[in-house]
Write a protein that holds these residues in place. Structure first.
Motif, PDB file in Angstrom:
ATOM      1  N   LYS A 101      38.399  61.592  49.039  1.00 11.70           N
ATOM      2  CA  LYS A 101      38.513  62.599  50.212  1.00 11.70           C
ATOM      3  C   LYS A 101      39.407  62.002  51.186  1.00 11.70           C
ATOM      4  CE  LYS A 101      36.114  64.126  54.123  1.00 11.70           C
ATOM      5  NZ  LYS A 101      35.568  65.539  54.136  1.00 11.70           N
ATOM      6  N   ALA A 102      39.263  60.549  50.935  1.00 10.57           N
ATOM      7  CA  ALA A 102      40.564  60.191  51.693  1.00 10.57           C
ATOM      8  C   ALA A 102      41.825  61.062  51.597  1.00 10.57           C
ATOM      9  CB  ALA A 102      41.208  58.958  51.980  1.00 10.57           C
ATOM     10  N   ALA A 103      42.339  61.176  50.181  1.00 10.33           N
ATOM     11  CA  ALA A 103      43.281  62.576  49.985  1.00 10.33           C
ATOM     12  C   ALA A 103      43.753  63.757  50.121  1.00 10.33           C
ATOM     13  CB  ALA A 103      43.789  62.181  48.637  1.00 10.33           C
ATOM     14  N   GLY A 104      42.536  64.619  50.031  1.00  6.25           N
ATOM     15  CA  GLY A 104      43.008  65.717  51.310  1.00  6.25           C
ATOM     16  C   GLY A 104      42.681  66.062  49.777  1.00  6.25           C
ATOM     17  N   ARG A 105      44.060  67.027  50.248  1.00  7.66           N
ATOM     18  CA  ARG A 105      44.599  68.061  48.873  1.00  7.66           C
ATOM     19  C   ARG A 105      45.926  67.695  47.574  1.00  7.66           C
ATOM     20  NH1 ARG A 105      45.547  74.034  51.959  1.00  7.66           N
ATOM     21  NH2 ARG A 105      43.340  74.248  52.914  1.00  7.66           N
ATOM     22  N   LYS A 106      46.443  66.297  48.290  1.00  9.20           N
ATOM     23  CA  LYS A 106      46.235  65.354  47.816  1.00  9.20           C
ATOM     24  C   LYS A 106      46.137  64.653  46.220  1.00  9.20           C
ATOM     25  CE  LYS A 106      49.593  63.842  51.601  1.00  9.20           C
ATOM     26  NZ  LYS A 106      50.093  63.245  52.864  1.00  9.20           N
ATOM     27  N   GLU A 107      46.806  64.905  45.204  1.00  9.95           N
ATOM     28  CA  GLU A 107      45.559  64.468  44.148  1.00  9.95           C
ATOM     29  C   GLU A 107      45.760  62.883  43.669  1.00  9.95           C
ATOM     30  OE1 GLU A 107      48.283  65.220  40.535  1.00  9.95           O
ATOM     31  OE2 GLU A 107      48.113  67.442  39.786  1.00  9.95           O
ATOM     32  N   VAL A 108      44.917  62.915  43.289  1.00 10.21           N
ATOM     33  CA  VAL A 108      44.495  61.366  43.265  1.00 10.21           C
ATOM     34  C   VAL A 108      43.775  61.729  41.033  1.00 10.21           C
ATOM     35  CG1 VAL A 108      42.460  59.931  42.897  1.00 10.21           C
ATOM     36  CG2 VAL A 108      42.993  61.143  45.105  1.00 10.21           C
TER      37      VAL A 108
END
Length: 385
Positions: free
Chosen positions: A122-129
């Motif tokens: 949720k914090a990263a949004g569209r960025k990969e985790v």
């Protein structure tokens, strides 16, 4: 031999608190075997989380599916809050009471891992985790960690067996060991490119020997268009202002025409760090924060005996229904006699504590990990961190 239980030992009731075994012995000796309802609920959530993600449902099904009980349960991946029952078991106490320890253990840890993964995503949004935390836990439960990290929202996992469990390819870059043994970051990155199959993205670890921005330029010049990203795993003792280090790396790469090279962060990352690093970072490897996530402190409580509502002090007796608005996500817990309606926002309510097992038989096919993850991500779009 690993110091872990087998599924056979678990289903035989060998992993249970002794007082449940003694209770069973006493009730059998006295000829008492009452019909009860018991619910599983969290009264508080760790770290003041406003919500959590239910996980461990598939393993609960493995324990319960051959028992003569009826079960209502939230779907795996459902986002829930405090005082919302996630599971209700109906049956004779002696048929399932000894599994209280097991069932709690299955959902408490799995839900904690899935929730922290969801918070990071949720914090990263569209960025990969990417889940990097298997090394922080006992290796026999590494697949459990990886699966629940994935269904919670992680885009990939690093351990081969965990990846196999979710039907994905494992994701990883390169370790400091490769660079140290080869003696040079560029040399190690080129060797990676020469040996590892092309479908694996070329991500160079740039904090082993030199300043990060200098090493970033070195590997960019050495690998050219093949370089997908640089990874910063800078030790805490050397970070200073980590965001400023990233900004320097980004500036120098952009200035020299390497704007397509992404910045991947790892090492002590959590959801709060992700929020602060988002202006520069493109992807995150999260380890301990996910694998060592606090457990969700569920409890199992009897709420009805032989059709009569009853509960211990501090608990609300009687079977319950949980309705959630499809539009605004507002959720309410009601006595079993109530029915869904329309939310104050005008949206339609749906019941989220639904029939799951009838007389030991599953009522529906269990979803794939990817389907659970999609369900989690859809819900995350409706709530705040």
């Amino acid at each position: 031999m690993p110091h872990t239980a087998t599924w056979k030992e678990i289903k035989e009731g060998q992993v249970t608190d002794i007082y449940f075994e003694r209770t069973k012995k006493i009730l059998e000796a006295k000829g008492i075997d009452l019909h009860v309802k018991a619910e599983f609920m969290a009264h508080v959530l760790p770290s003041n989380w406003p919500w959590a993600v239910l996980a461990g449902v598939e393993e609960c099904a493995e324990v319960l599916k051959e028992l003569p009980v009826d079960v209502r349960m939230m779907k795996e991946g459902t986002i829930f809050g405090t005082l919302q029952p996630v599971m209700e078991i109906t049956g004779r106490y002696l048929d399932f009471g000894q599994y209280e320890t097991t069932l709690l253990g299955l959902i408490c840890q799995a839900s904690g891992i899935a929730t922290m993964a969801a918070r990071c995503k949720k914090a990263a949004g569209r960025k990969e985790v990417i889940s990097f935390g298997a090394r922080r836990m006992h290796p026999t439960i590494a697949p459990l960690v990886e699966r629940n990290a994935y269904i919670g929202g992680c885009d990939g996992v690093s351990v081969s067996l965990g990846a196999k469990l979710i039907g994905k390819e494992p994701v990883g870059t390169m370790p400091h060991a490769l660079i140290l043994i080869m003696g040079d970051t560029v040399k190690a990155t080129k060797a990676f490119d020469e040996v590892i199959e092309p479908k694996v993205k070329r991500v160079s670890l740039i904090d082993t020997f030199n300043d990060e921005k200098i090493e970033a330029l070195n590997v960019a010049e050495g690998l050219g268009d093949k370089l997908y990203a640089v990874r910063l795993d800078t030790p805490q003792s050397r970070r200073g202002d980590f965001l400023e280090i990233m900004k320097e790396v980004r500036w120098e790469l952009d200035l020299r025409g390497y704007s397509d090279v992404k910045i991947f962060l790892s090492g002590g990352i959590n959801e709060k760090g992700i929020e602060s690093y988002n202006p520069v970072a493109d992807a995150y490897g999260v380890g301990t924060a996910i694998s060592n996530a606090p457990v969700v402190d569920f409890s199992m409580d009897i709420i009805e005996i032989d059709g009569h509502p009853v509960a211990k002090r501090g608990k609300m007796s009687g079977s319950k229904r949980i309705f959630r608005c499809k539009e605004c996500f507002n959720t309410r817990v009601c006595p079993a006699k109530e029915s869904p309606g329309r939310c104050s926002c005008g949206g339609v309510e749906e019941e989220i504590l639904v029939p799951f097992i009838s007389k030991g038989h599953l009522l529906q096919a269990l979803p794939k990990a990817s389907q659970i993850r999609d369900y989690v991500l859809e819900q995350l779009s409706k709530i705040e961190l």
